[in-house]
Design an enzyme around this catalytic site. Sequence first.
Site, mmCIF file in Angstrom:
data_model
loop_
_atom_site.group_PDB
_atom_site.id
_atom_site.type_symbol
_atom_site.label_atom_id
_atom_site.label_comp_id
_atom_site.label_asym_id
_atom_site.label_seq_id
_atom_site.Cartn_x
_atom_site.Cartn_y
_atom_site.Cartn_z
ATOM 1 N N GLU A 66 0.797 -1.226 0.000
ATOM 2 C CA GLU A 66 0.000 0.000 0.000
ATOM 3 C C GLU A 66 0.836 1.285 0.000
ATOM 4 O O GLU A 66 0.504 2.232 -0.726
ATOM 5 C CB GLU A 66 -0.978 -0.005 1.180
ATOM 6 C CG GLU A 66 -2.037 -1.100 1.123
ATOM 7 C CD GLU A 66 -1.545 -2.464 1.616
ATOM 8 O OE1 GLU A 66 -0.384 -2.562 2.048
ATOM 9 O OE2 GLU A 66 -2.325 -3.422 1.578
ATOM 10 N N PHE A 91 -5.632 -0.788 5.848
ATOM 11 C CA PHE A 91 -4.223 -0.725 5.446
ATOM 12 C C PHE A 91 -3.901 0.599 4.759
ATOM 13 O O PHE A 91 -2.744 1.020 4.717
ATOM 14 C CB PHE A 91 -3.877 -1.926 4.564
ATOM 15 C CG PHE A 91 -4.399 -3.219 5.133
ATOM 16 C CD1 PHE A 91 -4.212 -3.498 6.481
ATOM 17 C CD2 PHE A 91 -5.132 -4.104 4.378
ATOM 18 C CE1 PHE A 91 -4.727 -4.655 7.048
ATOM 19 C CE2 PHE A 91 -5.652 -5.269 4.934
ATOM 20 C CZ PHE A 91 -5.451 -5.548 6.275
ATOM 21 N N HIS A 117 -14.040 -1.117 3.117
ATOM 22 C CA HIS A 117 -14.200 -1.904 4.344
ATOM 23 C C HIS A 117 -14.195 -1.038 5.605
ATOM 24 O O HIS A 117 -13.501 -1.330 6.577
ATOM 25 C CB HIS A 117 -13.120 -2.986 4.447
ATOM 26 C CG HIS A 117 -13.161 -3.966 3.305
ATOM 27 N ND1 HIS A 117 -12.676 -3.673 2.056
ATOM 28 C CD2 HIS A 117 -13.612 -5.228 3.234
ATOM 29 C CE1 HIS A 117 -12.838 -4.714 1.254
ATOM 30 N NE2 HIS A 117 -13.417 -5.670 1.934
ATOM 31 N N ARG A 174 -17.717 -2.350 3.027
ATOM 32 C CA ARG A 174 -17.394 -3.529 2.217
ATOM 33 C C ARG A 174 -18.410 -3.751 1.098
ATOM 34 O O ARG A 174 -18.082 -4.252 0.032
ATOM 35 C CB ARG A 174 -17.359 -4.754 3.122
ATOM 36 C CG ARG A 174 -16.927 -6.001 2.398
ATOM 37 C CD ARG A 174 -16.966 -7.195 3.296
ATOM 38 N NE ARG A 174 -16.427 -8.363 2.621
ATOM 39 C CZ ARG A 174 -16.332 -9.552 3.182
ATOM 40 N NH1 ARG A 174 -16.722 -9.718 4.427
ATOM 41 N NH2 ARG A 174 -15.855 -10.562 2.517
#
Lengths: 327, 290
Positions: A66, A91, A117, A174
């Site tokens: 990332e 992340f 998410h 999500r």
Amino acid sequence: MSVKTTFDFDQMLSNAREAYGEELFRMAEEGLDFIFTYTDNVAPSSSAGKLLKKYPERCFNFGIAEPNQVGASCGLALSGEVVYSQVFGPFLSLRSADQIHTDIAYNDVNVRLIGTHAGVTAAGGPTHNCIADLALYRAIPNLTVVVPADAAQCCKVIRQSYTFQGPMVIRIDRGGSPNVYADDDYEYQIGKAIETLPGTDLTIISAGSSVYWSLMGAKILKEKHGISARLIDMHTIKPLDVDMILKCARETGNVFTVEEHSINGGLGSAVAEVLCEAGFSGRFKRIGLPDEFAVLGDPDEVYKYYGMDPEGIARTIVDVMSKPKLL
Amino acid sequence: MSDNKLMTVAALEEKCTKIRCDLLNFIYNIGMGHLGGELSMVEVAVALYYKYLNYSVHDPKNPDRDRFILSKGHCSETLYTIFADQGAYTMEYMIEHFETLDTAKFGMHSNRKYVPQIEVSAGSLGHGLPIAVGYALGARKQQKTYRVYVMTGDGELNEGTNWEAIMAASHYGLGNLVLIVDKNGLQMTGKTEEIMNIDPLDQRLEAFGWEVITIADGNDMAQVCAAFDKLPPVNISEKRKPVAIIANTVKGKCVDFMEHNHKWHGGGIAKEQLDQALACVVKYSKEKKR
């Protein structure tokens, strides 16, 4: 402005994670030029996958890395591109905090980071929960932070962000959350909160998929307790629509916030800061994830456990409204 | 677009002497800097800005310019000194506007909005190379033939983000990307090999799919030019290995009491030290000419 909500409808599931891909694909089909960077979690079968197939020259997979993805997105933007960059939310905020701060925000580039998410919607426990991102983003200068309430609103954000100047984070869940709005025939402007439901006794300020839970919570308040709750969709967390918060506080006297984030540092904290500095003396309560790593379970069960489901929201509000204030 | 061009090694060496003297005076006046790394990178920076870059400080936003990203952003004063020498600013202006709150233009760590000749606001290590990868991808998508150069330190390669970017650059076959490692062997508190060894750097980069050009003495202008002369032309339509130039340099180069001394990583310089340092630079230059 009046909006039509799904208040009276059965749950109509939508999927912001699919919707953003559909909207980007539509935009590409219309001839709009942009870059899409992504981590190794965009399925070829998803709507974003269509983009990868038809426009491979503008899509770059950075694998499971990332910080490099966010840094490279900065470089792509500096080369003159508008960049949409999709990262698994926890992340994005935690691992790439440095790159968001220094590469994207400090360099002030046209990158739209799509963090997926949100909250506990990933399931799978605290490593995959996204509960601290808003607290981080709120403290980063130059950054605009948008949390669309449902899939159709996500499309509006994606579309509007194309011509937006400066860096932006778009936080979505999500997928599989209910629609808040019955149609997309309403005015949407980044930075301008929406009065989703009129009300006179108190105001609920919410963002993201918790707007729907708040809407249903307001329904319970009305039908079971005779309480008229106003609902504000504060889809832009930064910059915050301060005028709307103060207007609602003045007109309804009591303010509650609901968010799928830690109660520390997110929407509730932002609203509290505004109210406190304005001398607000009404009732106020933050509803969200408490200061602990969340229990394990299905997201709907987890939210219920923490009183973030419609019944829990109504219960907390009735409780707070029925007790005397400490100050 | 390029101006201020110097084509001979002798002329470039002469320029290095001037840049070192100007840099030392600049650091003396502003009271802070990172002289060790700023002195080690002089030959490479001068070779780029006076010979190899398609770039003009007077036209810093030209869409076809080569991009040079200084990832070791704490060494920005070397670039500022070059920008001044090339006529973008006067030294007096830079001293007057160095970290002066709301009138500041120049900072210890560079900001692209204040100084348009700076490509990327930098300072935090391990950021430049990922950004350069994105820049090179953007250039390819736009069918631009400019080259993207990025300079890191060697200690900086401790940061894992570099290795993510090194992996991505070869994965995408970014032949328009050149990494230059100013390998002066020291980082803030000691030797790189003792703090976190990055060697064998050439083999590691090759294993990651890069072509490596090693400059045995990165403070020798003839060797630096020979390395840049080896760069293949940019062919945007084909994928090829990205190129890393490992420049073995000396931290604090030309100033005897700074050379090989990690304690000169950062800080200011007193008047007496300035005079001594300037004498060292002039002496080095005379010896080089002989």
